[in-house]
Design a protein around this motif. Sequence first.
Motif, PDB file in Angstrom:
ATOM      1  N   PRO A 101      11.576 -36.119  75.538  1.00 17.77           N
ATOM      2  CA  PRO A 101      11.703 -37.301  74.537  1.00 17.77           C
ATOM      3  C   PRO A 101      11.233 -38.603  75.601  1.00 17.77           C
ATOM      4  O   PRO A 101      10.583 -39.499  74.800  1.00 17.77           O
ATOM      5  CB  PRO A 101      13.529 -37.535  74.654  1.00 17.77           C
ATOM      6  CG  PRO A 101      13.951 -36.276  74.706  1.00 17.77           C
ATOM      7  CD  PRO A 101      12.946 -35.478  75.406  1.00 17.77           C
ATOM      8  N   TYR A 102      10.883 -38.322  76.947  1.00 20.46           N
ATOM      9  CA  TYR A 102      10.527 -39.519  77.589  1.00 20.46           C
ATOM     10  C   TYR A 102       8.921 -39.348  77.639  1.00 20.46           C
ATOM     11  O   TYR A 102       8.265 -40.661  77.757  1.00 20.46           O
ATOM     12  CB  TYR A 102      10.695 -39.099  79.091  1.00 20.46           C
ATOM     13  CG  TYR A 102       9.952 -37.803  79.926  1.00 20.46           C
ATOM     14  CD1 TYR A 102       8.755 -37.915  80.137  1.00 20.46           C
ATOM     15  CD2 TYR A 102      10.716 -36.832  79.944  1.00 20.46           C
ATOM     16  CE1 TYR A 102       8.196 -36.833  80.544  1.00 20.46           C
ATOM     17  CE2 TYR A 102      10.141 -35.627  80.341  1.00 20.46           C
ATOM     18  CZ  TYR A 102       8.850 -35.625  80.784  1.00 20.46           C
ATOM     19  OH  TYR A 102       8.460 -34.609  81.447  1.00 20.46           O
ATOM     20  N   ILE A 103       8.308 -38.243  76.961  1.00 23.45           N
ATOM     21  CA  ILE A 103       6.918 -38.541  76.766  1.00 23.45           C
ATOM     22  C   ILE A 103       6.520 -39.573  75.632  1.00 23.45           C
ATOM     23  O   ILE A 103       5.880 -40.276  75.597  1.00 23.45           O
ATOM     24  CB  ILE A 103       6.276 -37.125  76.507  1.00 23.45           C
ATOM     25  CG1 ILE A 103       6.133 -36.164  77.607  1.00 23.45           C
ATOM     26  CG2 ILE A 103       5.167 -37.238  75.795  1.00 23.45           C
ATOM     27  CD1 ILE A 103       5.653 -34.856  77.255  1.00 23.45           C
ATOM     28  N   LEU A 104       7.426 -39.664  74.377  1.00 26.00           N
ATOM     29  CA  LEU A 104       7.432 -40.363  73.413  1.00 26.00           C
ATOM     30  C   LEU A 104       7.709 -41.854  73.980  1.00 26.00           C
ATOM     31  O   LEU A 104       7.056 -42.939  73.464  1.00 26.00           O
ATOM     32  CB  LEU A 104       8.371 -40.237  72.263  1.00 26.00           C
ATOM     33  CG  LEU A 104       8.142 -40.736  70.886  1.00 26.00           C
ATOM     34  CD1 LEU A 104       6.783 -40.357  70.369  1.00 26.00           C
ATOM     35  CD2 LEU A 104       9.429 -40.655  70.062  1.00 26.00           C
ATOM     36  N   ALA A 105       8.830 -42.200  74.764  1.00 30.28           N
ATOM     37  CA  ALA A 105       8.878 -43.214  75.449  1.00 30.28           C
ATOM     38  C   ALA A 105       7.648 -43.725  76.155  1.00 30.28           C
ATOM     39  O   ALA A 105       7.190 -45.239  76.136  1.00 30.28           O
ATOM     40  CB  ALA A 105      10.020 -43.133  76.411  1.00 30.28           C
ATOM     41  N   LEU A 106       6.925 -42.891  76.962  1.00 33.58           N
ATOM     42  CA  LEU A 106       5.748 -43.116  77.480  1.00 33.58           C
ATOM     43  C   LEU A 106       4.691 -43.593  76.792  1.00 33.58           C
ATOM     44  O   LEU A 106       3.903 -44.534  77.058  1.00 33.58           O
ATOM     45  CB  LEU A 106       5.273 -41.930  78.468  1.00 33.58           C
ATOM     46  CG  LEU A 106       3.853 -42.121  79.170  1.00 33.58           C
ATOM     47  CD1 LEU A 106       4.170 -43.252  80.382  1.00 33.58           C
ATOM     48  CD2 LEU A 106       3.571 -40.970  80.029  1.00 33.58           C
ATOM     49  N   GLY A 107       4.754 -43.018  75.446  1.00 33.46           N
ATOM     50  CA  GLY A 107       3.602 -43.484  74.575  1.00 33.46           C
ATOM     51  C   GLY A 107       4.001 -44.760  74.230  1.00 33.46           C
ATOM     52  O   GLY A 107       2.979 -45.673  73.708  1.00 33.46           O
ATOM     53  N   TRP A 108       5.245 -45.260  73.754  1.00 38.99           N
ATOM     54  CA  TRP A 108       5.414 -46.557  73.388  1.00 38.99           C
ATOM     55  C   TRP A 108       5.165 -47.603  74.547  1.00 38.99           C
ATOM     56  O   TRP A 108       4.877 -48.669  74.016  1.00 38.99           O
ATOM     57  CB  TRP A 108       6.849 -46.635  73.052  1.00 38.99           C
ATOM     58  CG  TRP A 108       6.910 -46.053  71.495  1.00 38.99           C
ATOM     59  CD1 TRP A 108       7.473 -44.834  71.145  1.00 38.99           C
ATOM     60  CD2 TRP A 108       6.506 -47.021  70.535  1.00 38.99           C
ATOM     61  NE1 TRP A 108       7.615 -44.869  69.981  1.00 38.99           N
ATOM     62  CE2 TRP A 108       6.588 -45.849  69.073  1.00 38.99           C
ATOM     63  CE3 TRP A 108       5.851 -48.027  70.025  1.00 38.99           C
ATOM     64  CZ2 TRP A 108       6.366 -46.325  67.818  1.00 38.99           C
ATOM     65  CZ3 TRP A 108       5.393 -48.203  68.875  1.00 38.99           C
ATOM     66  CH2 TRP A 108       5.847 -47.593  67.702  1.00 38.99           C
ATOM     67  N   TYR A 109       5.287 -47.208  75.734  1.00 38.04           N
ATOM     68  CA  TYR A 109       5.058 -48.024  76.920  1.00 38.04           C
ATOM     69  C   TYR A 109       3.495 -48.285  76.968  1.00 38.04           C
ATOM     70  O   TYR A 109       3.005 -49.367  77.076  1.00 38.04           O
ATOM     71  CB  TYR A 109       5.285 -47.336  78.185  1.00 38.04           C
ATOM     72  CG  TYR A 109       4.950 -47.968  79.352  1.00 38.04           C
ATOM     73  CD1 TYR A 109       5.378 -49.406  79.943  1.00 38.04           C
ATOM     74  CD2 TYR A 109       3.705 -47.487  80.043  1.00 38.04           C
ATOM     75  CE1 TYR A 109       5.051 -50.124  80.881  1.00 38.04           C
ATOM     76  CE2 TYR A 109       3.382 -48.304  81.367  1.00 38.04           C
ATOM     77  CZ  TYR A 109       4.079 -49.386  81.610  1.00 38.04           C
ATOM     78  OH  TYR A 109       3.498 -50.167  82.762  1.00 38.04           O
ATOM     79  N   GLU A 110       2.604 -47.223  76.562  1.00 43.80           N
ATOM     80  CA  GLU A 110       1.187 -47.549  76.429  1.00 43.80           C
ATOM     81  C   GLU A 110       0.704 -48.386  75.459  1.00 43.80           C
ATOM     82  O   GLU A 110      -0.038 -49.112  75.391  1.00 43.80           O
ATOM     83  CB  GLU A 110       0.223 -46.158  76.363  1.00 43.80           C
ATOM     84  CG  GLU A 110       0.406 -45.064  77.432  1.00 43.80           C
ATOM     85  CD  GLU A 110      -0.040 -45.431  78.583  1.00 43.80           C
ATOM     86  OE1 GLU A 110      -0.777 -46.407  78.528  1.00 43.80           O
ATOM     87  OE2 GLU A 110       0.194 -45.106  79.965  1.00 43.80           O
ATOM     88  N   VAL A 111       1.756 -48.354  74.304  1.00 44.56           N
ATOM     89  CA  VAL A 111       1.535 -49.256  73.163  1.00 44.56           C
ATOM     90  C   VAL A 111       1.804 -50.672  73.276  1.00 44.56           C
ATOM     91  O   VAL A 111       1.091 -51.711  73.182  1.00 44.56           O
ATOM     92  CB  VAL A 111       2.199 -48.782  71.950  1.00 44.56           C
ATOM     93  CG1 VAL A 111       1.846 -49.585  70.568  1.00 44.56           C
ATOM     94  CG2 VAL A 111       1.619 -47.434  71.180  1.00 44.56           C
ATOM     95  N   LEU A 112       2.923 -50.978  73.899  1.00 40.40           N
ATOM     96  CA  LEU A 112       3.508 -52.132  73.946  1.00 40.40           C
ATOM     97  C   LEU A 112       3.514 -52.695  75.367  1.00 40.40           C
ATOM     98  O   LEU A 112       3.654 -54.153  75.478  1.00 40.40           O
ATOM     99  CB  LEU A 112       4.977 -52.022  73.499  1.00 40.40           C
ATOM    100  CG  LEU A 112       5.477 -51.638  72.359  1.00 40.40           C
ATOM    101  CD1 LEU A 112       6.845 -51.753  71.986  1.00 40.40           C
ATOM    102  CD2 LEU A 112       4.549 -52.547  71.184  1.00 40.40           C
TER     103      LEU A 112
END
Length: 510
Positions: A101-112
């Motif tokens: 799940p933290y990979i998805l969180a990392l992806g959203w960090y790259e977005v926002l």
Amino acid sequence: MTWRLLIFLTVAFLFTATLLPVLSMVFHTFFSHGNFDFSAYKVLFQDSSLTSFQNSLLLSLLVAAASTFAGTVLGIVLGKTKLPGSYVLVMLLTLPLLIPPYILALGWYEVLGREGFWGELLFGFWGTSWVLFCTYLPIPMLLSMLFLTQINPRFEEAARLMTGWPQVLRYITLPLLFPAVILSFLLVFILTFGEQSVANFLRFDVFSLESFTYFSAFYDFKTATVLAVPMVIVALLVLAAEQFGRHKHLWRFDTAYSIEKINLGNTRIPLLIMILLLISLTVLLPLAHLFAEAADIHLWAEALTKAYQPILRSYLYATLGATALMFFGFFSGYLLTERMFAHRFYDAALIFMFALPATVTGIALILFWNTPYMNFIYGTPLIILFAYLGKYLALTAKITQNRLGQIPHSQVEAAQLAGANPFQVLRFILAPLSKKALLITWVIGFIFSLRETTMTMLLYPPGYDTLPIYILTQMANGEPGMIAALSVIMILMSLLPLLVLGYFTKDPHD
């Protein structure tokens, strides 16, 4: 006698390897220096513990309610209608469930990012809720599609003589899907309650982090185990709810029916666009930013050079874990189907271990197996396989039990009349008729073993880290491009089992 002895030894092994450590951990929290003592439980009433527990409870309720509602609607749309490309849409929506799940969180960090309104919203309760919603949305969707196959189409056909599909869905289909709604809510609730990697990355205080921090950072084993006890209680409550539903026959699976698909007409294209927008928001947008961050071919080469050993170990552990889960899952499914001795207790134990947060399972295994006499287990990757078995055996056992329950008992009786012993019945009758189910259990075991992070992080011996653990260590002080490249590699590693699972669960009429 030999057959019953084998059953007893297998159950005893699984009990000793997984459940006994948890019971032992809880038992020892009530003693200090050999005396009965409750003083260690004072830590539960500190402000930090109460706040983190409240945060976990609110987070789990919100994520479970939102994902159950949205996932049930998606399950009906994708499983009940003639929507073009529904097979591909299901695969895309399922992808977040297959990666840490933290990979998805990392992806959203790259977005926002971290700054601004959206960055501040991401780091906290709402950002953690959104990431976990995206992660666990596939669970109610897939369960709804599964339960749709349990609805006798004659009920809907009779209602269709009097009214249209909207009323049939409202008064016939949705009430019959109520067990899927309840089961989805319970599963998402307990998975969210035990998840810590997303909350840790997004700086949101949850209860599972309390125990993990005391254990891994402060080496305060007593406090860590005491903080694990409330999570055991939550798991017991979920188990009680599951057993109540079983008593009411809510989770009963009979022979699957063919689903009568709804012709959408002019609403097909608008509905397809809405689902594609949802997929873009929950899956494609964060993962696409990771791919863009890792677009440099030199990053890929460097990432593969540095992480090839964790990659190989991840595949090795996942393969061994999937094989063990398939084998013990088949045996467990047979035991439950035939209602052998202590089958109710064994069934409840499997559900309890699955409901137990991964942090608690990891700590319990460490406290139980970390002794000089057991170093041949604790000091090797074998301890990781014990964790996989304890956590995920319920999944493979239930799939096998469902399949074995659909095999006509007359075939088994005919083999027994011909003189076949139980081993021969398993080898020549039940196993061949369960080949597809066994393959699906292997793929599911592989997926969950590959993505597992928390237990592996607690248990892996020095020098035996997996790719999810390696990515976590790089996230502490590594280069953003390298972290993105490693995350993309992890995503691609998850695609192969997704394609295999999608092929074997695809509706042949789709």
